[in-house]
Design an enzyme around this catalytic site. Structure first.
Site, PDB file in Angstrom:
ATOM      1  NE  ARG A 109      -1.893  -1.348   3.521  1.00 26.83           N
ATOM      2  CZ  ARG A 109      -2.647  -2.311   4.876  1.00 26.83           C
ATOM      3  NH1 ARG A 109      -3.613  -1.507   5.029  1.00 26.83           N
ATOM      4  NH2 ARG A 109      -1.606  -2.754   5.199  1.00 26.83           N
ATOM      5  CE  LYS A 129       0.741  -2.255   9.667  1.00 20.34           C
ATOM      6  NZ  LYS A 129      -0.362  -2.461  10.124  1.00 20.34           N
ATOM      7  CE1 TYR A 163      -4.991   2.179  10.052  1.00 24.96           C
ATOM      8  CE2 TYR A 163      -4.100   2.446   7.738  1.00 24.96           C
ATOM      9  CZ  TYR A 163      -5.014   1.748   8.814  1.00 24.96           C
ATOM     10  OH  TYR A 163      -6.489   2.076   8.579  1.00 24.96           O
ATOM     11  CG  HIS A 215      -1.410  -0.873  15.117  1.00 17.62           C
ATOM     12  ND1 HIS A 215      -2.866  -0.888  15.154  1.00 17.62           N
ATOM     13  CD2 HIS A 215      -1.279  -1.372  13.206  1.00 17.62           C
ATOM     14  CE1 HIS A 215      -3.430  -0.929  13.664  1.00 17.62           C
ATOM     15  NE2 HIS A 215      -2.333  -1.301  13.020  1.00 17.62           N
ATOM     16  CD  GLU A 252      -3.426   3.357  15.425  1.00 13.47           C
ATOM     17  OE1 GLU A 252      -2.692   2.528  16.277  1.00 13.47           O
ATOM     18  OE2 GLU A 252      -3.317   2.773  14.571  1.00 13.47           O
ATOM     19  CG  ASP A 283      -1.679  -4.823  12.615  1.00 12.62           C
ATOM     20  OD1 ASP A 283      -0.988  -5.233  12.572  1.00 12.62           O
ATOM     21  OD2 ASP A 283      -2.459  -4.313  11.570  1.00 12.62           O
TER      22      ASP A 283
END
Length: 370
Positions: free
Chosen positions: A15, A74, A93, A95, A117, A269
């Site tokens: 991505r 990511k 993202y 996490h 997120e 995740d």
């Protein structure tokens, strides 16, 4: 503002953080976008596509990371830690609750990091997690069906069965976006589906929507055990926004599960909702414990990058534009973005991240004003 778009470095991540359409919007607003050469290749977006949209193509990751605001998909990998610095805004993202090393690096380098997120609107919805949850939920059933094949190490069960033979028994832990989308695909394939959650309204909504084509059960330890022991496929779809996922399926439960059954833990995740889950990659996606196959790929939507990139950018575009126009000042008038701020000037701004590491949590409103 200068916005950087580096190429993703996580294994098997295809991505990209910005589409040409979003680059065009930023350029039209007077911003400069630095795109690392080849950043969009995995999503079938060429450097020329970005140039035509108004971006500047740069040869090296360091050039893209030199920007005021870096937009990724990511979290930064260890190879990218060298680019973290005090005057950097990072939007991706993250996490962090399940990644202490990254959290410490962001805190030490005083990066202003916002996590997709944890961006949350007043209704409680997580708009930047939603599109990837939809993708991952639908993929989870396809992946589970694949690994139930005997040739892949599974039980040899067909999802929809055939006349005279029962279909697969699919258990979904969590009735949020992932769980609902998994239920759509699993019921569509003809499986017997049971969804567990602690939220009555979600269970009622699913019951009404599927009109008896699936079962709903309250998610307590007794019901989880009973459902999991009878399952061919278990899909972990539990989410604690920004926090570590609790274990619903424990190590000692596995010997009682069906041999050749499959677990797809979409919650990996955030640490996973299965005790025996560990992160895997698209290149090496599964492992076996006590005869149960585990799938723990941490970037599932990365396997369908063209779909995922555009779905994600449809939701991130306005938030990226706000940050580009106003910087962190945008957070004062945008509470959803304010909730997205995880770390700032060496301090934790999100309660779930602070709880995961037993660190103090600072109010982002007060920190930004100061």
């Amino acid at each position: 503002m200068i916005i950087g778009l580096p190429k993703e470095t996580k294994e098997d991540e295809y991505r990209v953080g910005l589409t040409p359409g979003n680059v065009h919007t930023l350029a039209e607003r007077g911003h400069k976008v630095l795109v690392e050469a080849g950043a969009g290749a995995g999503s079938i977006i060429s450097d020329q596509d970005y140039q035509d949209a108004g971006a500047t193509i740069v040869a090296h990751a360091a050039d893209a990371w030199s920007a005021d605001l870096v937009v990724k998909v990511k979290e930064p990998t260890p190879a990218e830690y060298q680019y973290l610095r005090k005057d950097l805004m990072l939007f991706a993202y993250l996490h962090l609750a399940s990644n202490r090393e990254l959290a410490e690096k962001l805190l030490t380098n005083e990066v202003s990091a916002l996590a997709y997120e944890t961006v949350q609107i007043e209704s409680g919805m997580l708009p930047l997690l939603m599109p990837m949850s939809e993708v991952a939920g639908r993929m989870a059933v396809q992946i589970g069906a694949t690994y139930l094949l005997k040739t892949q190490g599974g039980r040899g069960v067909l999802m929809g069965g055939v006349p005279g033979v029962a279909p697969a028994n699919v258990v979904i832990l969590g009735a949020g976006a992932v769980g609902t989308n998994a239920a759509v695909v699993a019921t569509g394939m003809g499986a017997m589906v049971t969804v567990l959650d602690i939220n009555y309204e979600r269970l009622k909504s699913l019951d009404d929507r599927f009109s008896g084509r699936l079962q709903t059960r309250y998610c307590d330890a007794f019901n989880v055990r009973q459902a999991v022991y009878d399952a061919d496929l278990v899909i972990g779809a539990v989410l604690i926004p920004g926090g570590r996922t609790p274990w619903l399926v424990t190590r000692k439960m596995l010997p009682n599960m069906r041999t050749g059954s499959v677990i797809v833990d979409v919650a990996v995740d955030q640490g996973g909702c299965v005790e025996t889950t560990r992160p895997t990659t698209h290149s090496h996606p599964v492992f076996e414990v006590d005869g149960v196959l585990h799938y723990g790929v941490t970037n599932m939507p990365g396997a369908v990058p063209r779909t995922s990139t555009f779905a994600l950018n449809n939701q991130t575009a306005n938030y990226v534009a706000c940050l580009a126009d106003e910087g962190l000042a945008a957070l004062q008038n945008n509470q959803a973005l304010m909730r997205g701020l995880n770390v700032y000037r060496g301090q934790v701004m999100h309660s779930a991240v602070a709880k995961a590491f037993d660190l103090p949590c600072i109010s982002p409103q007060k920190a930004l004003v100061a």
